[in-house]
Design a protein around this motif. Structure first.
Motif, PDB file in Angstrom:
ATOM      1  N   PRO A 129       0.836  -1.198   0.000  1.00  0.00           N
ATOM      2  CA  PRO A 129       0.000   0.000   0.000  1.00  0.00           C
ATOM      3  C   PRO A 129       0.875   1.254   0.000  1.00  0.00           C
ATOM      4  O   PRO A 129       2.020   1.230   0.473  1.00  0.00           O
ATOM      5  N   VAL A 130       0.357   2.352  -0.500  1.00  0.00           N
ATOM      6  CA  VAL A 130       1.132   3.579  -0.705  1.00  0.00           C
ATOM      7  C   VAL A 130       1.814   4.057   0.578  1.00  0.00           C
ATOM      8  O   VAL A 130       2.999   4.388   0.564  1.00  0.00           O
ATOM      9  N   ARG A 131       1.101   4.107   1.706  1.00  0.00           N
ATOM     10  CA  ARG A 131       1.700   4.614   2.946  1.00  0.00           C
ATOM     11  C   ARG A 131       2.869   3.737   3.397  1.00  0.00           C
ATOM     12  O   ARG A 131       3.892   4.234   3.855  1.00  0.00           O
ATOM     13  N   GLN A 132       2.701   2.424   3.284  1.00  0.00           N
ATOM     14  CA  GLN A 132       3.787   1.519   3.680  1.00  0.00           C
ATOM     15  C   GLN A 132       4.974   1.673   2.735  1.00  0.00           C
ATOM     16  O   GLN A 132       6.123   1.668   3.166  1.00  0.00           O
ATOM     17  N   ARG A 133       4.702   1.794   1.438  1.00  0.00           N
ATOM     18  CA  ARG A 133       5.774   1.973   0.455  1.00  0.00           C
ATOM     19  C   ARG A 133       6.555   3.247   0.756  1.00  0.00           C
ATOM     20  O   ARG A 133       7.775   3.265   0.773  1.00  0.00           O
ATOM     21  N   ARG A 134       5.853   4.336   1.045  1.00  0.00           N
ATOM     22  CA  ARG A 134       6.526   5.607   1.343  1.00  0.00           C
ATOM     23  C   ARG A 134       7.350   5.508   2.623  1.00  0.00           C
ATOM     24  O   ARG A 134       8.433   6.098   2.714  1.00  0.00           O
ATOM     25  N   LEU A 135       6.844   4.782   3.591  1.00  0.00           N
ATOM     26  CA  LEU A 135       7.578   4.596   4.840  1.00  0.00           C
ATOM     27  C   LEU A 135       8.893   3.848   4.583  1.00  0.00           C
ATOM     28  O   LEU A 135       9.956   4.261   5.059  1.00  0.00           O
ATOM     29  N   ILE A 136       8.824   2.788   3.802  1.00  0.00           N
ATOM     30  CA  ILE A 136      10.044   2.032   3.466  1.00  0.00           C
ATOM     31  C   ILE A 136      11.006   2.908   2.671  1.00  0.00           C
ATOM     32  O   ILE A 136      12.207   2.908   2.916  1.00  0.00           O
ATOM     33  N   GLU A 137      10.503   3.653   1.709  1.00  0.00           N
ATOM     34  CA  GLU A 137      11.366   4.530   0.911  1.00  0.00           C
ATOM     35  C   GLU A 137      12.064   5.557   1.792  1.00  0.00           C
ATOM     36  O   GLU A 137      13.259   5.820   1.629  1.00  0.00           O
ATOM     37  N   GLU A 151       6.766  10.455  11.457  1.00  0.00           N
ATOM     38  CA  GLU A 151       6.153  11.788  11.509  1.00  0.00           C
ATOM     39  C   GLU A 151       5.777  12.260  10.109  1.00  0.00           C
ATOM     40  O   GLU A 151       4.689  12.777   9.890  1.00  0.00           O
ATOM     41  N   ARG A 152       6.654  12.030   9.180  1.00  0.00           N
ATOM     42  CA  ARG A 152       6.423  12.478   7.797  1.00  0.00           C
ATOM     43  C   ARG A 152       5.235  11.764   7.157  1.00  0.00           C
ATOM     44  O   ARG A 152       4.485  12.360   6.389  1.00  0.00           O
ATOM     45  N   GLN A 153       5.052  10.475   7.488  1.00  0.00           N
ATOM     46  CA  GLN A 153       3.983   9.692   6.866  1.00  0.00           C
ATOM     47  C   GLN A 153       2.728   9.575   7.738  1.00  0.00           C
ATOM     48  O   GLN A 153       1.787   8.884   7.372  1.00  0.00           O
ATOM     49  N   GLY A 154       2.726  10.224   8.888  1.00  0.00           N
ATOM     50  CA  GLY A 154       1.531  10.241   9.730  1.00  0.00           C
ATOM     51  C   GLY A 154       1.325   8.990  10.566  1.00  0.00           C
ATOM     52  O   GLY A 154       0.188   8.626  10.874  1.00  0.00           O
ATOM     53  N   TYR A 155       2.403   8.332  10.947  1.00  0.00           N
ATOM     54  CA  TYR A 155       2.352   7.160  11.818  1.00  0.00           C
ATOM     55  C   TYR A 155       2.820   7.556  13.212  1.00  0.00           C
ATOM     56  O   TYR A 155       3.589   8.502  13.368  1.00  0.00           O
ATOM     57  N   THR A 156       2.402   6.774  14.217  1.00  0.00           N
ATOM     58  CA  THR A 156       3.072   6.878  15.506  1.00  0.00           C
ATOM     59  C   THR A 156       4.373   6.094  15.364  1.00  0.00           C
ATOM     60  O   THR A 156       4.513   5.276  14.445  1.00  0.00           O
ATOM     61  N   LEU A 157       5.308   6.301  16.255  1.00  0.00           N
ATOM     62  CA  LEU A 157       6.590   5.612  16.162  1.00  0.00           C
ATOM     63  C   LEU A 157       6.398   4.099  16.213  1.00  0.00           C
ATOM     64  O   LEU A 157       6.960   3.356  15.401  1.00  0.00           O
ATOM     65  N   SER A 158       5.598   3.618  17.153  1.00  0.00           N
ATOM     66  CA  SER A 158       5.417   2.168  17.267  1.00  0.00           C
ATOM     67  C   SER A 158       4.676   1.606  16.057  1.00  0.00           C
ATOM     68  O   SER A 158       5.016   0.522  15.565  1.00  0.00           O
ATOM     69  N   ALA A 159       3.696   2.332  15.536  1.00  0.00           N
ATOM     70  CA  ALA A 159       2.982   1.862  14.343  1.00  0.00           C
ATOM     71  C   ALA A 159       3.915   1.820  13.133  1.00  0.00           C
ATOM     72  O   ALA A 159       3.827   0.914  12.290  1.00  0.00           O
ATOM     73  N   ALA A 160       4.827   2.774  13.054  1.00  0.00           N
ATOM     74  CA  ALA A 160       5.784   2.791  11.944  1.00  0.00           C
ATOM     75  C   ALA A 160       6.711   1.580  12.034  1.00  0.00           C
ATOM     76  O   ALA A 160       6.998   0.939  11.014  1.00  0.00           O
ATOM     77  N   LYS A 161       7.177   1.260  13.238  1.00  0.00           N
ATOM     78  CA  LYS A 161       8.059   0.101  13.403  1.00  0.00           C
ATOM     79  C   LYS A 161       7.345  -1.185  13.008  1.00  0.00           C
ATOM     80  O   LYS A 161       7.907  -2.037  12.308  1.00  0.00           O
ATOM     81  N   VAL A 162       6.092  -1.308  13.441  1.00  0.00           N
ATOM     82  CA  VAL A 162       5.313  -2.501  13.109  1.00  0.00           C
ATOM     83  C   VAL A 162       5.073  -2.566  11.601  1.00  0.00           C
ATOM     84  O   VAL A 162       5.238  -3.614  10.966  1.00  0.00           O
ATOM     85  N   SER A 163       4.713  -1.446  11.012  1.00  0.00           N
ATOM     86  CA  SER A 163       4.450  -1.400   9.571  1.00  0.00           C
ATOM     87  C   SER A 163       5.697  -1.752   8.763  1.00  0.00           C
ATOM     88  O   SER A 163       5.624  -2.519   7.799  1.00  0.00           O
ATOM     89  N   LEU A 164       6.840  -1.212   9.167  1.00  0.00           N
ATOM     90  CA  LEU A 164       8.094  -1.537   8.478  1.00  0.00           C
ATOM     91  C   LEU A 164       8.384  -3.032   8.569  1.00  0.00           C
ATOM     92  O   LEU A 164       8.721  -3.670   7.566  1.00  0.00           O
ATOM     93  N   HIS A 165       8.263  -3.570   9.761  1.00  0.00           N
ATOM     94  CA  HIS A 165       8.543  -4.993   9.965  1.00  0.00           C
ATOM     95  C   HIS A 165       7.631  -5.855   9.102  1.00  0.00           C
ATOM     96  O   HIS A 165       8.089  -6.757   8.398  1.00  0.00           O
ATOM     97  N   ARG A 166       6.336  -5.569   9.130  1.00  0.00           N
ATOM     98  CA  ARG A 166       5.377  -6.368   8.370  1.00  0.00           C
ATOM     99  C   ARG A 166       5.571  -6.198   6.870  1.00  0.00           C
ATOM    100  O   ARG A 166       5.465  -7.156   6.105  1.00  0.00           O
ATOM    101  N   SER A 167       5.858  -4.985   6.432  1.00  0.00           N
ATOM    102  CA  SER A 167       6.067  -4.736   5.003  1.00  0.00           C
ATOM    103  C   SER A 167       7.285  -5.502   4.498  1.00  0.00           C
ATOM    104  O   SER A 167       7.231  -6.156   3.450  1.00  0.00           O
TER     105      SER A 167
END
Length: 183
Positions: A129-137, A151-167
């Protein structure tokens, strides 16, 4: 010669011939490369980066007649930028901790393989998904910290870590399904 070198060289030659629009474009485009170059090397998080960009552009403008068209423009411009940075660090009594003589950081060369690699990478990341792709980029390609990317993609820090791991885990499942085998 790289596309960037050709672009800057053409603008410089037009500017030296009196084309004011080309000169403005050269300084503007060059400023876009100098800002991150300085920001990455300053101890204060880049607060003085804009001042260094302006000082460098002023020197390039004032010394433009000293550039030898037989030599690469980017090397000449980088040398000026590097000297401005060294002068700034000396004024502050600081010593740089990164190598200063790598022009590749400022004007990285691009090859056909780079374009093909980027195309492959874009196709891989298109599965997300676009938000996850942008986070990885942001984290893996642009070098931002997870907190900055969150912060740039509108995630909390913990949600970003989880999203990165899952992606990354889902990409590994598609492109490296045999994790158990030696590579």
């Amino acid at each position: 010669m790289t596309d960037r070198e050709l672009h800057f060289r053409a603008l410089m030659l037009k500017g030296l011939a009196g084309d004011a629009a080309a000169w403005r474009m050269l300084l503007s485009d060059l400023g876009g490369h100098l800002r991150p170059f300085f920001a990455r090397r300053l101890f204060d998080g880049g607060a003085d980066a804009e001042d260094l960009v302006q000082e460098t552009l002023i020197v390039i403008h004032a010394k433009r007649a000293t550039w030898d068209p037989a030599q690469p423009f980017t090397n000449w411009a980088f040398t000026i930028a590097r000297h401005k940075l060294i002068d700034h660090l000396r004024r502050q009594g600081r010593r740089p901790t990164q190598p200063m003589d790598q022009a590749g950081d400022l004007f990285a060369e691009h090859t056909v393989e780079d374009g093909a690699t980027r195309g492959d990478l874009d196709r891989c990341l298109a599965l997300l998904p676009v938000r996850q792709r942008r986070l990885i980029e942001d984290v893996r390609l642009r070098g931002l910290s997870v907190a900055e990317a969150a912060e740039r993609q509108g995630y909390t820090l913990s949600a970003a870590k989880v999203s990165l791991h899952r992606s990354l885990k889902s990409l590994r499942a598609v492109y490296a399904p045999d994790d158990g085998e030696a590579r």
